[in-house]
Design an enzyme around this catalytic site. Sequence first.
Site, short mmCIF file in Angstrom:
data_model
loop_
_atom_site.label_atom_id
_atom_site.label_comp_id
_atom_site.label_asym_id
_atom_site.label_seq_id
_atom_site.Cartn_x
_atom_site.Cartn_y
_atom_site.Cartn_z
N ASP B 250 0.91 -1.24 -0.08
CA ASP B 250 0.39 -0.09 -0.17
C ASP B 250 0.88 1.09 -0.05
O ASP B 250 1.29 1.30 1.09
CB ASP B 250 -0.94 -0.22 1.21
CG ASP B 250 -1.82 0.82 1.16
OD1 ASP B 250 -1.05 2.04 0.91
OD2 ASP B 250 -2.84 0.77 2.66
N GLU B 303 -10.51 3.92 -1.47
CA GLU B 303 -10.11 4.10 -0.10
C GLU B 303 -11.12 5.82 0.17
O GLU B 303 -11.67 6.60 0.96
CB GLU B 303 -9.69 3.74 0.74
CG GLU B 303 -8.54 4.56 0.47
CD GLU B 303 -7.56 3.69 1.46
OE1 GLU B 303 -7.17 2.53 1.46
OE2 GLU B 303 -7.05 4.72 2.32
N ASP B 326 -14.58 1.79 0.70
CA ASP B 326 -15.20 2.20 1.67
C ASP B 326 -16.54 2.82 2.28
O ASP B 326 -17.47 3.76 0.86
CB ASP B 326 -14.06 3.77 2.21
CG ASP B 326 -14.65 4.82 3.21
OD1 ASP B 326 -13.03 4.21 4.04
OD2 ASP B 326 -15.07 4.54 3.42
#
Lengths: 434, 434
Positions: B250, B303, B326
């Site tokens: 990430d 997200e 999300d």
Amino acid sequence: MTFSGTRIERLEVHDVRFPTATAGDGSDSINRADYSACYVELHTDGGPTGTGFTFTGGRGTEIVASAVKAFAHLVEGKSIEEIFANPVEFSRSIVQEPQIRWLGPEKGATHMAVGAIVNAVWDLRAKLEGKPMWRLLAEMDSAELAAQIDYRHIEDELTPAEAEAILDEGRTGYEDRLKVLQADGFPAYTTSVGWLGYSDEKVRALTEQAVADGWTAAKMKVGSPDVADDVRRAGIIRDVLGPDRLLMMDANQIWSVPEAIENMKHLAAFDPYWIEEPTHPDDILGHARIAKAVNPIRVATGEVAANRVIFKQLLQAEAIRVCQIDACRVGGIPEVLATLLMAAKRGVEVCPHSGGVGLCEYVQHLGMFEYLRIGKTLEGRMIEYVDHLHEHYTDPVTVVDGRYRLPTQPGYSVTLKDESIAEFSFPNGPAWNA
Amino acid sequence: MTFSGTRIERLEVHDVRFPTATAGDGSDSINRADYSACYVELHTDGGPTGTGFTFTGGRGTEIVASAVKAFAHLVEGKSIEEIFANPVEFSRSIVQEPQIRWLGPEKGATHMAVGAIVNAVWDLRAKLEGKPMWRLLAEMDSAELAAQIDYRHIEDELTPAEAEAILDEGRTGYEDRLKVLQADGFPAYTTSVGWLGYSDEKVRALTEQAVADGWTAAKMKVGSPDVADDVRRAGIIRDVLGPDRLLMMDANQIWSVPEAIENMKHLAAFDPYWIEEPTHPDDILGHARIAKAVNPIRVATGEVAANRVIFKQLLQAEAIRVCQIDACRVGGIPEVLATLLMAAKRGVEVCPHSGGVGLCEYVQHLGMFEYLRIGKTLEGRMIEYVDHLHEHYTDPVTVVDGRYRLPTQPGYSVTLKDESIAEFSFPNGPAWNA
């Protein structure tokens, strides 16, 4: 460069709202707003006051004001020297504030707050140097100008060296272009003829008045529930304008991608110069599809493009031929500069977004600077103009015969009169307690 | 369907902040935050209280709270019947509020406020029906579910008829899939092993602990100033995980497009399952370029994708193979539903974003519903898990042997304990006045 050590002591934010919604001015397919400013003052230790604002629509101004307050500690106490010694670090200290960036990043209320603050810092610098903003920018050293930009996330489209080269080339013929602006001003167009809230009769009368006033380009709103209404109004306006004046159309984001393509088939008969905001502003791929389908009609957008990464993609995807930067939607002068340079690299025309309140005052500087130092041509250049609310500014725009005249006072021209702030402050100003 | 006329009398908003920043948990290449909730309570006339929230990062929670307050009048006084009789009209009344939409549209602080409010409305409905959210959604009539979505600006990718067809097909084998969830739970992965703030020793120890605890998939943060540091840490984690467990990476948006492509060449040796947020979240074209370059490593993002129009394009451009919705970034359940259906149409895997505070509680319902009624497979499905702050919820997640267990209490599982609200309310709670 010296700014005599001027230090920003205190940031003050005002929620200033003008009750325009009830008047029906400014109505389009989406917006019915009280034109407002989230207005920032940077008070200094004896120097001038830096002013900047973000345009808002009435309710919601307090949201941006809340964001401005959350950032205030990042500018209070800083000197102008400090800020411009490392401008990207300063911008990032706000844009990338580690607890607030989650609300973006680089979009929406928080980024608009950044725009108001950063513009106020630049206004302060321009006032300290005694120059109107267009001149401050147009006379600045290429390397210094290029160093204002945060290239992170756009370096696949624009490098610092490319930026500097464009700005260097912009010195060639500069004096000649300045003479053009001094003699003739900068082209404008009017958006006052065709709001959706107006009757056919009012549209015809306003278009006739615009022609009489010397306007050669006018914009109408489209996006009525029934396209036949747009077609009828376009017919009226084109009839009055005749074949040679430009007619632009603005859908204010209302259409889906297929609707935009379909509806423009009906409206093409009226020879629109551009279709503005044909669909959702985030839909880069959609704009690209529309651009292909409606060619040779131009696609224009940008007034709500959230940041330089959106502009980068609109340019990379060949989705726009007209780049409508806004002065205070993105993170102020440095991010606008990045977009102007990317547009220049792609040969895309720049026609800043304006109207509202104070936007004409802001963007005249950007359009003029773009002509003087970046694009080097007036081909396809026009700044939107609405004759509205200018009386509240200490240095209002001057538009004569459909052209903006060069501003001469130091700063970014967006300083509100104290009495206007007092009168229209929400909720306690007299205008809101009649 | 009857909700006994339950009416929302009052919206209350709380600024709840947990002091996590100082602990160094949750540090990555960009964010250093106090995990916080802009928490909304919808008080009713004698019925249950609907609760929802948007995850925030400490400072800035008050900005979203300001937006929630600006919208409150649009929900106060409404009955649940009214809202669900025309759900798109209700959503639009907030999302398109004519004076506030200028601050977006559909992005940033204002859209996150919409998410908190709309989720609270849905929580209230689920409580009234006595069902956990996953069950409310999974058992709902296809036409009614499809009618929750605002198709404006996505109809070039998903039509109401297509949505309904996917949901109808989702009935086939439903009972079998429910049995799988009841018996085995839903796969999870852990993000607790590799935050940037941790030492190599701590990373090794945590990865060893994760393996001992039964985890088969783990995620590390990358994006260190020197990629060599990422390479070294990836080596440690892969060494402990062995060749068969999944390792995800990430970058939290830090890289430019060329940097992402270059750095993943160095990290490919450790067989990453996906690279998450490799560059700026708005850069759809950039993600598409990265996806081509790093194939067969998957690109994952979502997200901070602002709305369904961004997801539409990520899918159309084949920029992502993993869709990380999300629960509260976008406009609540209806907009998440739109994204889940678009992902299904493209055959893209859904792995909801989680962590923070309360996000695990939220997204477990979405992952389970997606499996039961839309995607119909657990292939490539995993929900992020962080063992953090669950004790503040009245119905916390249960994760056993690396799998989420089915929630059983009515609602969306995000109701905070009253004592936690009191303790961590900012700035007056005892936690902030020690």
